[in-house]
Enzyme design. Structure first.
Site, short mmCIF file in Angstrom:
data_model
loop_
_atom_site.label_atom_id
_atom_site.label_comp_id
_atom_site.label_asym_id
_atom_site.label_seq_id
_atom_site.Cartn_x
_atom_site.Cartn_y
_atom_site.Cartn_z
N LYS A 257 0.95 -1.24 0.19
CA LYS A 257 -0.19 -0.10 -0.06
C LYS A 257 0.86 1.19 0.11
O LYS A 257 2.07 1.20 0.47
CB LYS A 257 -0.79 -0.12 0.95
N ARG B 161 -11.83 0.01 14.18
CA ARG B 161 -11.58 1.09 12.86
C ARG B 161 -12.23 0.43 11.56
O ARG B 161 -13.30 1.09 11.11
CB ARG B 161 -10.08 0.76 12.49
N TYR C 123 14.83 30.10 7.39
CA TYR C 123 13.80 30.91 8.15
C TYR C 123 13.81 31.21 9.60
O TYR C 123 14.24 30.38 10.33
CB TYR C 123 12.37 30.17 7.75
N MET D 7 10.61 24.45 2.24
CA MET D 7 10.01 23.62 1.31
C MET D 7 10.71 22.60 0.58
O MET D 7 10.34 21.64 0.14
CB MET D 7 8.71 24.47 0.62
#
Ligand SMILES: *Cc1c(COP(=O)(O)O)cnc(C)c1O
Length: 374
Positions: free
Chosen positions: A38, A136, A268, A314
């Protein structure tokens, strides 16, 4: 794929994958295995990983979403595939026609499967999910009796119950008693359906169950993470201690270097000030799946270990860059680098999340043997 256009690479070592499969197959003592692929094979590449695992002899490839199953079917026309997540109204006719085996996550699915099978003109091969503790998916104890009676009526005409399964909650805690309780519950569900003439294959063990709870192995095992060379719980045993080898190795070249004076703020918000020193910039960021939580914590290897300085952006981040030049190779995790499990520990997450989130901007390059083309 032009290397010059893609500044980073996730090397996928299919020989390490085959090695890990062999380690797990030995633990399974001859039981068949569903290789879980998956989420693009935990970020490693669905088609290539699927083909390798089939060559290794897995009985099934397991995916979550039906969309993944259709993609896998196109790549591997003959593969036995099991898919366990789809919403009401999903195209189950196409799934049955594509020979995809589907799970029954809830009672509503039974009638949808039966009517799809009628349209397809073939019985659907299904795996009944039992809720033994995840809360679930799967049939609850209250739902099982009615569902099993209905499936006994449909058996051989609209459906064939080939599997009975559940998912372990706390198998990565080797001493937790819930695992034995879940196993008992699945065995009892097997007896309930057997009384109605249904004799499915029972499968329960994820990687942690396979490695640490022999009683969960039942008729077939269903590992994911350990195939990719990561530990289900590094606090119990590291991947290395388990004899597993990392399959994904993430690397990128330095794209720029600079000498900076004392007190230089980096990235940053200047969360870190350094210098005098040399800095090197690596062209991978949180858009590629490098967690921002790795800022100032995780280490990479370029000749030796080096820390990330300042915040992960990013598309790039900065490392301590003594002796480095643009073009030098930086290895983030994998072979000859920190493990993805070590990155996870720095980032407050699990190794699964580290490889799975490596994004589509990072090309996967497949090799047999981790030292090829380096
Ligand atoms: C992901 C998953 C697995 C594999 O779990 P690992 O912890 O990666 O071994 C097995 N079964 C189901 C239903 C899953 O969703």
């Amino acid at each position: 794929m032009s290397a010059a256009r893609f500044p980073s690479t996730a090397r996928i070592d299919l020989e390490a994958l085959a090695h890990n499969h062999a380690v797990l197959a030995e633990r399974a003592q001859g039981r068949p295995m569903i290789g879980v692929v998956k989420a693009d094979a935990y970020g490693h590449g669905l088609a290539e990983v699927g083909a390798t695992l089939l060559d290794c002899g897995v009985a099934y490839l397991g995916v979550a979403q039906l969309a993944e199953a259709f993609t896998l079917r196109e790549a591997l026309p003959q593969a036995p595939i099991l898919s366990w997540i789809y919403p009401p109204g999903a195209d189950l006719v196409a799934a049955i026609e594509a020979g995809i085996e589907i799970s029954v996550p809830a009672p509503w699915a039974i009638e949808e499967i039966a009517s799809a099978a009628e349209t397809a003109g073939t019985p659907a091969r299904i795996h009944l999910e039992i809720d033994t503790g995840m809360s679930r998916g799967g049939l609850t104890a209250a739902q099982l009796g009615g569902a099993a009676e209905r499936l006994a009526e449909l058996e051989g005409r609209a459906t064939e119950v080939v599997g009975l399964w559940s998912h372990l909650v706390r198998a990565d805690e080797p001493d937790h008693p819930l695992t034995a309780q879940q196993t008992r519950q699945l065995i009892e569900a097997g007896e309930t359906v057997a009384n109605l003439g249904l004799h499915p294959i029972r499968h329960l063990a994820n990687s942690a169950g396979l490695l640490w709870h022999e009683a969960t192995h039942l008729d077939m095992v269903r590992p994911g993470i350990a195939l990719y060379g990561l530990s289900p719980n590094p606090a119990v045993a590291s991947a290395e201690q388990l004899g597993l080898r990392p399959v994904m190795s993430l690397e990128a070249p330095v794209v720029s270097v600079r000498e900076v004076p004392a007190g230089t703020g980096v990235s940053y918000n200047h969360t870190e000030q350094v210098g005098p020193c040399r800095l090197a910039t690596v062209p991978l960021g949180y858009a590629d799946g490098i967690p921002r939580a790795a800022s100032r914590r995780a280490e990479v290897v370029a000749g030796r270990r080096r820390k990330i300085i300042g915040t992960v952006c990013m598309d790039q981040f900065v490392i301590e860059g003594e002796d480095l030049e643009a073009g030098d190779c930086v290895r983030l995790f994998g072979a000859d680098a920190p493990s993805a499990d070590e990155w996870a520990a720095h980032c407050g997450t699990i190794g699964y999340e580290i490889t799975t989130r490596i994004g589509p901007r990072v090309p996967r390059r497949y090799s047999k043997g981790s030292h090829e083309n380096r």
